[in-house]
Enzyme design. Structure first.
Site, PDB file in Angstrom:
ATOM      1  N   LYS B 184       0.977  -1.075   0.088  1.00 57.50           N
ATOM      2  CA  LYS B 184       0.019   0.235  -0.095  1.00 57.50           C
ATOM      3  C   LYS B 184       0.910   1.157   0.105  1.00 57.50           C
ATOM      4  O   LYS B 184       1.549   1.371   0.841  1.00 57.50           O
ATOM      5  CB  LYS B 184      -0.801   0.045   1.250  1.00 57.50           C
ATOM      6  CG  LYS B 184      -1.744   1.305   1.220  1.00 57.50           C
ATOM      7  CD  LYS B 184      -2.618   1.373   2.491  1.00 57.50           C
ATOM      8  CE  LYS B 184      -3.533   2.560   2.549  1.00 57.50           C
ATOM      9  NZ  LYS B 184      -2.732   3.994   2.534  1.00 57.50           N
ATOM     10  N   GLY B 241       6.196   4.026  10.519  1.00 59.76           N
ATOM     11  CA  GLY B 241       5.000   4.995  10.588  1.00 59.76           C
ATOM     12  C   GLY B 241       4.971   5.483  11.972  1.00 59.76           C
ATOM     13  O   GLY B 241       5.577   5.173  12.922  1.00 59.76           O
ATOM     14  N   SER B 242       3.868   6.243  12.270  1.00 54.27           N
ATOM     15  CA  SER B 242       3.598   6.681  13.698  1.00 54.27           C
ATOM     16  C   SER B 242       2.955   5.756  14.658  1.00 54.27           C
ATOM     17  O   SER B 242       2.730   4.170  14.311  1.00 54.27           O
ATOM     18  CB  SER B 242       2.116   7.484  13.607  1.00 54.27           C
ATOM     19  OG  SER B 242       0.971   6.814  13.457  1.00 54.27           O
ATOM     20  N   GLY B 245      -0.516   4.716  14.025  1.00 52.46           N
ATOM     21  CA  GLY B 245      -0.990   3.869  12.863  1.00 52.46           C
ATOM     22  C   GLY B 245      -0.266   2.425  12.966  1.00 52.46           C
ATOM     23  O   GLY B 245      -1.013   1.528  12.784  1.00 52.46           O
ATOM     24  N   GLU B 265       7.694  -0.413  12.870  1.00 51.15           N
ATOM     25  CA  GLU B 265       8.636   0.448  13.387  1.00 51.15           C
ATOM     26  C   GLU B 265       7.967   1.806  13.579  1.00 51.15           C
ATOM     27  O   GLU B 265       7.401   2.439  12.681  1.00 51.15           O
ATOM     28  CB  GLU B 265       9.731   0.604  12.432  1.00 51.15           C
ATOM     29  CG  GLU B 265      10.969   1.005  12.970  1.00 51.15           C
ATOM     30  CD  GLU B 265      11.367   2.262  12.591  1.00 51.15           C
ATOM     31  OE1 GLU B 265      10.627   3.378  13.623  1.00 51.15           O
ATOM     32  OE2 GLU B 265      11.754   2.686  11.588  1.00 51.15           O
ATOM     33  N   CYS B 302      13.769   8.302  11.937  1.00 50.48           N
ATOM     34  CA  CYS B 302      13.064   7.367  13.133  1.00 50.48           C
ATOM     35  C   CYS B 302      14.400   7.623  14.069  1.00 50.48           C
ATOM     36  O   CYS B 302      13.937   7.385  15.332  1.00 50.48           O
ATOM     37  CB  CYS B 302      13.151   5.943  12.548  1.00 50.48           C
ATOM     38  SG  CYS B 302      12.054   5.688  11.084  1.00 50.48           S
ATOM     39  N   GLU B 393       7.370  11.228  21.481  1.00 50.33           N
ATOM     40  CA  GLU B 393       8.119  11.631  20.001  1.00 50.33           C
ATOM     41  C   GLU B 393       7.226  12.908  19.471  1.00 50.33           C
ATOM     42  O   GLU B 393       6.329  12.931  19.142  1.00 50.33           O
ATOM     43  CB  GLU B 393       8.093  10.479  19.057  1.00 50.33           C
ATOM     44  CG  GLU B 393       8.962  10.709  17.866  1.00 50.33           C
ATOM     45  CD  GLU B 393       8.895   9.781  16.738  1.00 50.33           C
ATOM     46  OE1 GLU B 393       9.987   9.525  16.146  1.00 50.33           O
ATOM     47  OE2 GLU B 393       7.957   8.810  16.817  1.00 50.33           O
TER      48      GLU B 393
END
Lengths: 529, 529
Positions: B184, B241-242, B245, B265, B302, B393
């Protein structure tokens, strides 16, 4: 030693304060002394505090110290002598030779993990030396090793009071990885658990390890188990038991603020595929081997063959009639607990009520409490595909034969299977092409594939996989038997540009542990290895 | 090529029928053509059907075929030339040299996995030969190899439009393992995704692989992502990503009838520990290095260093004042998307409202859209320990310095940390004992520990760990960068008593692939290896 009914929190014997657990001799229905008062969340808290305190130092013990510790546990279990055998026989209803054999397997398992710990391959050391001149950017010095996850919760299994309980495979592999362990004993064999727990505690003391390396808790309800899996200091869970039990633990673990892995070995019906040439040539002996595997230990193995798949026709009919005759002659056998016996009876009752399967045979009736009568059922592929109930595990000596019209129906039945611990292929030379065509499907469905053997009996070795896709296990990436089980309790850490004096021993430049490292992309060949 | 706005389902270009995605040049606010109509669950269904159809044959391609396929993808990406660079710069707002470098890294990553595939160590072949004479029971012939999990869903990341998107690390490692992949695309860079998707599709065709090996879907809402993670044929998920998410995907995966692993991650503030001697000797240069790492790429890594921990006092005060001066001079930089910019501004706003931290400096204001102004905050250990908001974060060039009274406060701050991708130690010779005492804690908290470097910049090599305890990742047992990432997509299968002709090539008795097997407990040494 005299059984006390106490838990072990580190080196301390602690009396619980919740509902008492009492072992029952399933062969007689006799209640066994002493009572084991259950623990509560406060005991989980104490055990986890100790386990966490012990972790940082235990995990950095030398490979030799940890290996010797595992061997000391084995020696301490053997030193329990007949007391352990007697109690395990009483609490499980299993025959004495089986328990003697299981003790040998348990101790061999501990010693095999000792060998694995010493070899150090599990550290998976990887070294990428610095490339200060590289363009456009230099490369740092990067070194990786595996470290243990943290304190581990282990749930004793009902069906292996020694080999998959207090000092069983999960405990051995977690200790080998360097994790401290908190065991929740299975309520079916608390006395066996106390004896083995003391053996481990003695080994902890003899090895001068911090006491929190091992604790043993009892608990009759969900309180101890849920508290244990929820405790923030616990970093992984080992479990062998029912699908509902395993899934409940998975849910608790996934709902934590910090989710953790659960290794639950849960449910498998271990299909056996009878290929045409083999069935034609040796249907009789296949039926004998099958019924022997089915009824071994009252069918109470995770790898018990509960499903047989073959082409319908005279050869399969002969197999069924021979197997039916043998099942009818099978003596009843004592099951592990009254609860397991009742669940078996209920499962058989449900199958008998289904229109989608017919009962082909029932074994001899029991004459003492909790005796399992073997059962054989037969169905057609169409019915099997249509009714999910036919794929549910009935824990005990029950099996279902699925008659398939052709290869296509066999293929459909295979694709329809849930994940399995094992799939067995009975084949002769003329069946090889047919088997080869199914192999890709079989590999997707099971953790272990056998040719011309029977799935019961799980070797403890490097190549074993006792695992498989869901619901055989909750984590198909791993095995719970064999030396690869150590990997369940490890995670990688990378050290960048560390001065040699600060590096862990396994990663030092001089390679003092003589490990076969992955060095700058190539596997090291060691002169004296 | 002309961008079409279509998805790729196998070799077919398919136009979506849901809400359109339009890329925005974040540096100008300009909307970029073409529109990418989103897909829906029916497109997920088609892509997963193809992925499943392709899986059984793709996973048994030879190591050479699969390695060449990965190299062909790299060559096809390079063949896209400036069109890819131009589009990625427009869609990401990242400087051209960064995108050129990221393309090189992406292709190197594919070629590194090609080398890994060829070497075959990931097969982890284990052989225990039969012991027919063993007492009391013979041992069967047991052989283990790793097989791929099945079709994998990969979610493109916003912050690496090439190296962690369509042909990024997750895709490369999953294909290397033998898994088919459904990506995706991230909605921030659909044009870049289409270009790279076509490069992969061309490589699939050139390599004569089944088309379902790779598909590329677009979707603006949750529909495609949820359908993908829910599809029974998908067996693992890769995501960068977040935290919200990643956790949403974990929940969907855990709620499936058959739960699957999610490698997400997610979130890391990458603490930097300033040890006293180092801080005393080179506080100025540490401040320079820190601010350079903090502001690199607008802080959108990251591994961006978002937390600095040191002993309060004149040396730390000098570090803070130098860093503050450098932050004040930092030019504003365009962030990846308007959404990321808004989230950054909101995060900074929240920090500014807290009483528990004080703002020490803010960078130069932006003059074009979506420009991130660097920020530096300062707090005391007591406040940091009391306020969980200080550990959240803020994705972008924002950092917090925690002033600690003594070693004990530093220890408390470290224990209080959530899991991290990295922890950096700035130390000199005189700090070594102090660092050594903290090492056990640091190893429990992070996947990579660095000495005297900066965490941004993640080498693609064997020893790298880009992972770490939750919430840095959802699965601390693995890495998403480096060759060990292939292990995320594998599971072991054991073959018992297989005739040689039925064994997979990797397990045949003659060892035709020349693998260094674990043979009867010992690692093989190969003559011509």
């Amino acid at each position: 030693m005299t059984l006390t009914g106490n838990m072990l929190i580190g080196q301390q014997a602690i009396t619980g304060n919740r509902e008492a657990i009492r072992a029952i001799n399933p062969a007689t229905g006799t209640v066994l002394e002493p009572a084991y008062l259950g623990g509560g969340s406060e005991h989980v808290e104490q055990a986890c505090t100790l386990a966490q305190e012990a972790f940082d130092s235990f995990r950095e013990t030398s490979l030799e110290t940890r290996a010797t510790f595992l061997e000391t546990i084995a020696a301490e279990i053997e030193a329990l002598g007949d007391e352990l055998i007697d109690r395990a026989v009483s609490e499980s209803g299993l025959p004495r030779p089986r328990i003697v054999g299981e003790r040998a397997r348990t101790c061999q398992q501990l010693r095999t993990f000792a060998r694995t710990v010493r070899a150090g391959e599990w550290l998976d050391v990887r070294v990428d030396n610095a490339l200060p001149e590289r363009q456009p950017l230099p490369r740092a010095d990067l070194r990786q090793r595996q470290v243990p996850l943290g304190p581990v919760a282990v749930f004793g299994a009902s069906n292996f009071p020694l080999a998959f309980s207090v000092a069983g495979g999960d405990t051995a592999s977690a200790l080998a990885a360097g994790c401290s362990v908190v065991v929740k004993a299975h309520s079916a064999h608390p006395g066996t658990s106390e004896l083995v727990g003391h053996a481990i505690a003695r080994a902890v003391k003899e090895s001068n390890l911090p006491e929190g390396v091992f604790s043993l808790l009892f608990g009759s309800g969900r309180e101890v188990g849920v508290a244990l899996v929820s405790d923030p200091r616990i970093k992984a869970v080992g479990f062998t038991g029912s699908r509902s039990g395993g899934m409940a633990l998975c849910k608790v673990a996934a709902a934590r603020p910090e989710p953790i892995p659960v290794y639950a070995e849960m449910s498998s019906i271990n299909p056996v595929l009878l290929f045409p040439a083999a069935l034609q040539a040796r249907g009789e002996s296949l039926a004998q081997g099958f019924v022997a595997s089915l009824t071994q230990g009252a069918g109470q193995f995770c790898t018990n063959p509960g499903l047989v798949i073959g082409h319908q026709g005279p050869a399969l009919d002969r197999f069924i009639s021979t197997a039916a005759r043998l099942v009818q002659q099978s003596p009843a056998q004592t099951m592990l607990t009254p609860g397991i016996f009742q669940a078996y009876e209920a499962g058989i009752g449900s199958l008998q009520e289904l229109n989608s399967a017919q009962e082909a045979a029932a074994g001899l009736r029991g004459e003492t409490p909790n005796q399992c009568q073997a059962h054989l059922f037969v169905t057609r592929a169409g019915d099997f595909l249509a009714d999910p109930a036919l794929q549910a595990e009935v824990f005990g000596a029950a099996a279902l034969v699925v008659q398939c019209a052709d290869d296509e129906e066999i293929r459909q039945v295979l694709e329809h299977l849930e994940g399995q611990l094992t799939i067995t292929l009975q084949l002769d030379e003329a069946d090889l092409d047919s088997a080869r065509a199914m192999l890709a499907t079989l590999e997707r469905k099971a953790g272990r594939l056998l040719v011309n053997g029977w799935p019961t009996g799980v070797e403890v070795c490097d190549a074993m996989v006792h695992g498989g896709p869901f619901p055989a296990t909750s984590d198909t990436r791993t095995t719970s038997v064999g030396t690869a089980a150590i990997q369940r309790f490890l995670r990688p850490v990378c050290y960048q540009d560390f001065p040699d004096s600060l590096l862990p021993t396994a990663l030092k430049h001089a390679n003092p542990l003589h490990l076969r490292r992955l060095l700058d992309g190539h596997r090291e060949v060691l002169e004296n290895a």
